[in-house]
Design an enzyme around this catalytic site. Sequence first.
Site, mmCIF file in Angstrom:
data_model
loop_
_atom_site.group_PDB
_atom_site.id
_atom_site.type_symbol
_atom_site.label_atom_id
_atom_site.label_comp_id
_atom_site.label_asym_id
_atom_site.label_seq_id
_atom_site.Cartn_x
_atom_site.Cartn_y
_atom_site.Cartn_z
ATOM 1 N N THR A 1 40.679 43.001 26.846
ATOM 2 C CA THR A 1 40.911 41.870 27.745
ATOM 3 C C THR A 1 39.613 41.092 27.889
ATOM 4 O OG1 THR A 1 42.663 42.898 29.003
ATOM 5 C CG2 THR A 1 41.257 41.400 30.216
ATOM 6 N N ARG B 1 56.457 43.890 31.647
ATOM 7 C CA ARG B 1 55.329 44.340 32.479
ATOM 8 C C ARG B 1 54.264 43.248 32.613
ATOM 9 N NH1 ARG B 1 49.502 44.957 31.806
ATOM 10 N NH2 ARG B 1 48.842 46.609 33.178
ATOM 11 N N GLY C 1 50.365 42.598 34.200
ATOM 12 C CA GLY C 1 49.182 43.301 34.707
ATOM 13 C C GLY C 1 48.473 42.521 35.793
ATOM 14 N N ASP C 2 47.235 42.882 36.025
ATOM 15 C CA ASP C 2 46.434 42.230 37.074
ATOM 16 C C ASP C 2 45.863 40.882 36.614
ATOM 17 O OD1 ASP C 2 44.857 43.797 35.209
ATOM 18 O OD2 ASP C 2 43.113 43.318 36.437
ATOM 19 N N THR D 1 38.756 43.985 34.522
ATOM 20 C CA THR D 1 39.386 44.584 33.341
ATOM 21 C C THR D 1 39.557 46.079 33.577
ATOM 22 O OG1 THR D 1 39.098 45.136 31.001
ATOM 23 C CG2 THR D 1 37.091 44.734 32.243
HETATM 24 N N1 ASP Z 1 43.759 44.685 32.987
HETATM 25 C C1 ASP Z 1 44.548 44.475 31.798
HETATM 26 C C2 ASP Z 1 45.988 44.775 32.102
HETATM 27 O O1 ASP Z 1 46.253 45.762 32.768
HETATM 28 C C3 ASP Z 1 44.116 45.312 30.650
HETATM 29 C C4 ASP Z 1 42.645 45.306 30.312
HETATM 30 O O2 ASP Z 1 41.811 44.971 31.149
HETATM 31 O O3 ASP Z 1 42.283 45.632 29.154
HETATM 32 O O4 ASP Z 1 46.848 44.095 31.617
#
Ligand code: ASP
Length: 305
Positions: free
Chosen positions: A173, A201, A203-204, A224
């Site tokens: 990310t 799904r 994510g954050d 991340t």
């Molecule tokens: N935070 C990201 C997610 O959960 C993944 C990542 O940071 O690599 O989608």
Amino acid sequence: MKYVLLVHGGAGAINRKMISSKGEEVYLNGLQSALRKGGKILEKGGSALDTVEKAVIDLENNPIFNAGKGSVLTHDGEVELDASIMNGKDRQAGAVCGLRNITNPISVARCVLQESEHVLLSAKGALRFANAMGFEQVTDGYFFTEERKTQLEKALKTDRVFLDHDSDEKYGTVGAVALDLEGNLAAATSTGGLTNKKWGRVGDSPLIGAGTWADNRSCAVSCTGYGEAFIRCLSAYEVGARILLGGSSLEKAGDAAIHQSIEELGATGGLIAVDRLGNYHLPFNSGGMFRGVLVKGREPEVHIF
Ligand code: ASP
């Protein structure tokens, strides 16, 4: 007056053996390139918002990172992109999630911020918005790399969902935070999410307050790591709140968000944060985090471990 640009290319259980196939240089060069692109804007007196968008575009275009081209694959073998951007001056924000077939989701997020009356657009609606705004639609093939296919095959065999860096191939990310010469802050984050993610799904990374936050009164943050934990902690906002409401320093606030809140949930990850005075901090509790720092008048720095 000072400017600062921080970038990250993801955090996870990175070790030297895992990245040796490509060589550390490739990752460090990728981070350097993003610092250069964003740095040019800051040097000319451009805005923090333009800077973080530009830096993230550069990282999205680089197939070694898990964002834009080279994003990880979902359970169904598709690429679903999440991105968000926030301006510290007025707390305007824009985000997209589950977006497909657009090369630079961060620019669509920027368009949501600027051209729409909304903050977060999802999936088909986000794509329709992107089309209406004149973004070119590309085929699925643009995003795919052989490594991503192998990575998904492995994940499917074990029925595991994993963070990019905790798999065998180490990419991540991406995100950027900046302080410009006018004293404004901005943050941006972009990702393909987790390998083998199912059921739409999210994510954050596209969630304002979870993966991204910018407020001139406190700081700019891009996170991340395991998104589910960062959502439950509202990690990016937590850093800002500890400063604004709790009177904490940037360093203490960043450390608490990762080493207390995220760790209490048994999760791993990291964040990059800068405040209005140009203080910055890049805490992580994983094996490594691809990261870079550019401060006016100093040599850029890039690190993994
Ligand atoms: N935070 C990201 C997610 O959960 C993944 C990542 O940071 O690599 O989608």
